[in-house]
Design an enzyme around this catalytic site. Structure first.
Site, mmCIF file in Angstrom:
data_model
loop_
_atom_site.group_PDB
_atom_site.id
_atom_site.type_symbol
_atom_site.label_atom_id
_atom_site.label_comp_id
_atom_site.label_asym_id
_atom_site.label_seq_id
_atom_site.Cartn_x
_atom_site.Cartn_y
_atom_site.Cartn_z
ATOM 1 N N ASN A 1 3.154 5.578 9.290
ATOM 2 C CA ASN A 1 2.154 5.232 8.274
ATOM 3 C C ASN A 1 1.325 3.998 8.641
ATOM 4 O O ASN A 1 0.166 3.891 8.240
ATOM 5 C CB ASN A 1 2.892 4.995 6.948
ATOM 6 N N GLN B 1 -16.673 20.155 0.960
ATOM 7 C CA GLN B 1 -18.128 20.178 0.700
ATOM 8 C C GLN B 1 -18.918 20.437 1.973
ATOM 9 O O GLN B 1 -18.515 20.048 3.040
ATOM 10 C CB GLN B 1 -18.560 18.854 0.096
ATOM 11 N N ASP C 1 6.237 -4.559 14.930
ATOM 12 C CA ASP C 1 4.847 -4.307 15.320
ATOM 13 C C ASP C 1 4.830 -2.954 16.036
ATOM 14 O O ASP C 1 5.438 -2.808 17.110
ATOM 15 C CB ASP C 1 4.363 -5.432 16.257
ATOM 16 N N THR D 1 -5.446 1.077 -2.266
ATOM 17 C CA THR D 1 -4.581 0.128 -1.551
ATOM 18 C C THR D 1 -5.507 -0.935 -0.949
ATOM 19 O O THR D 1 -6.733 -0.744 -0.918
ATOM 20 C CB THR D 1 -3.804 0.798 -0.386
ATOM 21 N N PRO D 2 -4.935 -2.024 -0.414
ATOM 22 C CA PRO D 2 -5.798 -3.080 0.148
ATOM 23 C C PRO D 2 -6.720 -2.616 1.274
ATOM 24 O O PRO D 2 -7.750 -3.253 1.536
ATOM 25 C CB PRO D 2 -4.788 -4.115 0.657
ATOM 26 N N TYR E 1 -12.291 4.767 14.149
ATOM 27 C CA TYR E 1 -11.316 5.259 13.158
ATOM 28 C C TYR E 1 -11.358 6.784 13.095
ATOM 29 O O TYR E 1 -10.311 7.434 13.038
ATOM 30 C CB TYR E 1 -11.628 4.635 11.798
ATOM 31 N N LYS F 1 -8.006 8.922 13.947
ATOM 32 C CA LYS F 1 -7.333 9.781 12.969
ATOM 33 C C LYS F 1 -7.391 11.259 13.369
ATOM 34 O O LYS F 1 -6.494 12.033 13.045
ATOM 35 C CB LYS F 1 -7.917 9.542 11.577
ATOM 36 N N GLY G 1 0.794 -1.222 0.000
ATOM 37 C CA GLY G 1 0.000 0.000 0.000
ATOM 38 C C GLY G 1 0.827 1.272 0.000
ATOM 39 O O GLY G 1 1.850 1.371 -0.683
HETATM 40 N N1 NAD Z 1 -5.753 3.844 1.429
HETATM 41 C C1 NAD Z 1 -6.633 4.727 1.910
HETATM 42 O O1 NAD Z 1 -7.711 4.916 1.361
HETATM 43 C C2 NAD Z 1 -6.285 5.542 3.128
HETATM 44 C C3 NAD Z 1 -7.008 6.720 3.351
HETATM 45 C C4 NAD Z 1 -6.718 7.475 4.481
HETATM 46 C C5 NAD Z 1 -5.723 7.084 5.352
HETATM 47 N N2 NAD Z 1 -5.031 5.938 5.109
HETATM 48 C C6 NAD Z 1 -4.001 5.561 6.071
HETATM 49 O O2 NAD Z 1 -2.804 5.277 5.374
HETATM 50 C C7 NAD Z 1 -2.010 4.378 6.130
HETATM 51 C C8 NAD Z 1 -1.528 3.248 5.224
HETATM 52 O O3 NAD Z 1 -2.648 2.534 4.788
HETATM 53 P P1 NAD Z 1 -2.711 1.726 3.412
HETATM 54 O O4 NAD Z 1 -3.795 2.325 2.618
HETATM 55 O O5 NAD Z 1 -1.371 1.594 2.813
HETATM 56 O O6 NAD Z 1 -3.250 0.329 3.996
HETATM 57 P P2 NAD Z 1 -2.690 -1.152 3.869
HETATM 58 O O7 NAD Z 1 -3.617 -1.981 4.665
HETATM 59 O O8 NAD Z 1 -2.446 -1.479 2.445
HETATM 60 O O9 NAD Z 1 -1.254 -1.084 4.587
HETATM 61 C C9 NAD Z 1 -1.128 -0.936 5.968
HETATM 62 C C10 NAD Z 1 0.155 -1.595 6.401
HETATM 63 O O10 NAD Z 1 0.278 -1.409 7.831
HETATM 64 C C11 NAD Z 1 0.724 -2.634 8.379
HETATM 65 N N3 NAD Z 1 0.333 -2.749 9.774
HETATM 66 C C12 NAD Z 1 -0.903 -2.958 10.287
HETATM 67 N N4 NAD Z 1 -0.833 -3.081 11.610
HETATM 68 C C13 NAD Z 1 0.475 -2.945 11.957
HETATM 69 C C14 NAD Z 1 1.194 -3.014 13.182
HETATM 70 N N5 NAD Z 1 0.577 -3.243 14.349
HETATM 71 N N6 NAD Z 1 2.533 -2.822 13.156
HETATM 72 C C15 NAD Z 1 3.171 -2.601 11.980
HETATM 73 N N7 NAD Z 1 2.556 -2.566 10.786
HETATM 74 C C16 NAD Z 1 1.217 -2.739 10.787
HETATM 75 C C17 NAD Z 1 0.079 -3.726 7.510
HETATM 76 O O11 NAD Z 1 0.762 -4.964 7.632
HETATM 77 C C18 NAD Z 1 0.190 -3.117 6.138
HETATM 78 O O12 NAD Z 1 1.380 -3.470 5.480
HETATM 79 C C19 NAD Z 1 -2.889 3.921 7.302
HETATM 80 O O13 NAD Z 1 -2.540 4.640 8.467
HETATM 81 C C20 NAD Z 1 -4.296 4.292 6.845
HETATM 82 O O14 NAD Z 1 -5.177 4.514 7.924
HETATM 83 C C21 NAD Z 1 -5.286 5.156 4.004
#
Ligand code: NAD
Length: 257
Positions: free
Chosen positions: A91, A257, A64, A193-194, A156, A160, A17
């Site tokens: 992240n 908005q 972790d 992303t996933p 969430y 955030k 991601g």
């Molecule tokens: N993709 C979106 O739409 C989006 C939007 C807003 C915010 N975010 C934020 O962006 C960040 C990254 O998300 P993403 O979209 O890449 O999601 P993702 O699920 O693809 O990746 C998240 C990663 O964090 C790791 N992770 C989870 N728990 C963990 C832990 N306890 N210790 C270490 N690693 C851990 C997972 O293994 C994974 O590799 C997150 O904080 C998410 O909340 C994402």
């Protein structure tokens, strides 16, 4: 000259991601990157992909972010491998669904632990490294969910929003203490992303599921990881040297908005 020449960045949640994308973009701009994730094999794979393009620039750590001992080991290992740490990208995160009637104490606590407590623990432990290798930048990945609410994202939303405010408090402390350490937050909307798979599934899956999400976004598309990456890259670089306690929304206009 790369925009991140001389930067040594620890990026959490880098197995896939957004974090994996940041690692690639950072290394392309000259940074060394320490990719950490609770998924150690995934972190290794990201680092290996970066090293194929830029040999010796990337290092991987199983980490972790809810564990103080893991933070200590990752920070120590990353600093030893890179020669210091002057960029910390918090992240790693999880998404949790639930409203005031369905949320459980367990899921609430899990969300706060992974998304909020981890940044408190890790940034506190990272401070000596960041001071040592300043000028330094902390980039916290929040979300539009920290700025606007959804009835089914109770924990969430709260997590955030906490990341948003924590970033400002850290920034003000560093400024007042005279440290050359900046701290900012980034707020993406739905980005490919996933983590958004369950949201797409809720909307019926596939293109229909995506349409339900994009309809809410004025620019009428999902974000791509690089869209967020450009904002993070800017905040990590010295181009943003006068920017601290700020939030950058990468949201296709949704929060207006
Ligand atoms: N993709 C979106 O739409 C989006 C939007 C807003 C915010 N975010 C934020 O962006 C960040 C990254 O998300 P993403 O979209 O890449 O999601 P993702 O699920 O693809 O990746 C998240 C990663 O964090 C790791 N992770 C989870 N728990 C963990 C832990 N306890 N210790 C270490 N690693 C851990 C997972 O293994 C994974 O590799 C997150 O904080 C998410 O909340 C994402």
């Amino acid at each position: 000259m790369g925009r991140l020449d001389g930067k040594m960045a620890l990026i959490t949640g880098g197995a896939q991601g957004l974090g994996a994308c940041f690692a690639r973009m950072f290394a392309d701009e000259g940074a060394k990157v320490a990719v950490s994730d609770v998924n150690g094999d995934g972190a290794e794979a990201t680092a290996a992909a970066v090293n194929e393009r830029h040999p010796g620039k990337a290092f991987a750590f199983r980490h972790d972010v809810t564990s103080t001992a893991d933070w200590e080991a990752a920070l120590d290992g990353a600093a030893a491998a890179m020669g210091g740490i002057n960029v910390l990208v918090n992240n790693a995160g999880i998404g949790v669904f639930g409203n005031i009637e369905t949320e459980t104490m367990e899921s609430w606590r899990k969300c706060q632990e992974v998304d909020v407590d981890s940044i408190f623990i890790g940034t506190q432990l990272a401070m000596p490294y960041l001071k040592e290798a300043a000028p330094a930048s902390i980039v916290n990945i929040s979300s539009v969910a920290g700025l606007i609410a959804d009835g089914n994202m109770l924990s969430y939303n709260v997590a955030k929003a906490s990341v948003w405010m924590m970033s400002k408090s850290i920034a003000l402390h560093c400024a007042r203490a005279g440290y050359d350490i900046r701290c900012n937050s980034v707020h993406p909307v739905f980005t490919r992303t996933p983590i958004i798979d369950p949201l797409v599934a809720l909307g019926g899956g596939g293109e229909d599921g995506e349409c339900k999400l994009t309809r809410q976004i004025p620019l009428r598309r999902l974000g791509e990881p690089e869209d967020v990456g450009y904002a993070v890259l800017y905040l990590a670089s010295d181009e943003s040297r006068f920017v601290t306690a700020a939030e950058i929304k990468v949201d296709g206009g949704i929060t207006a908005q």
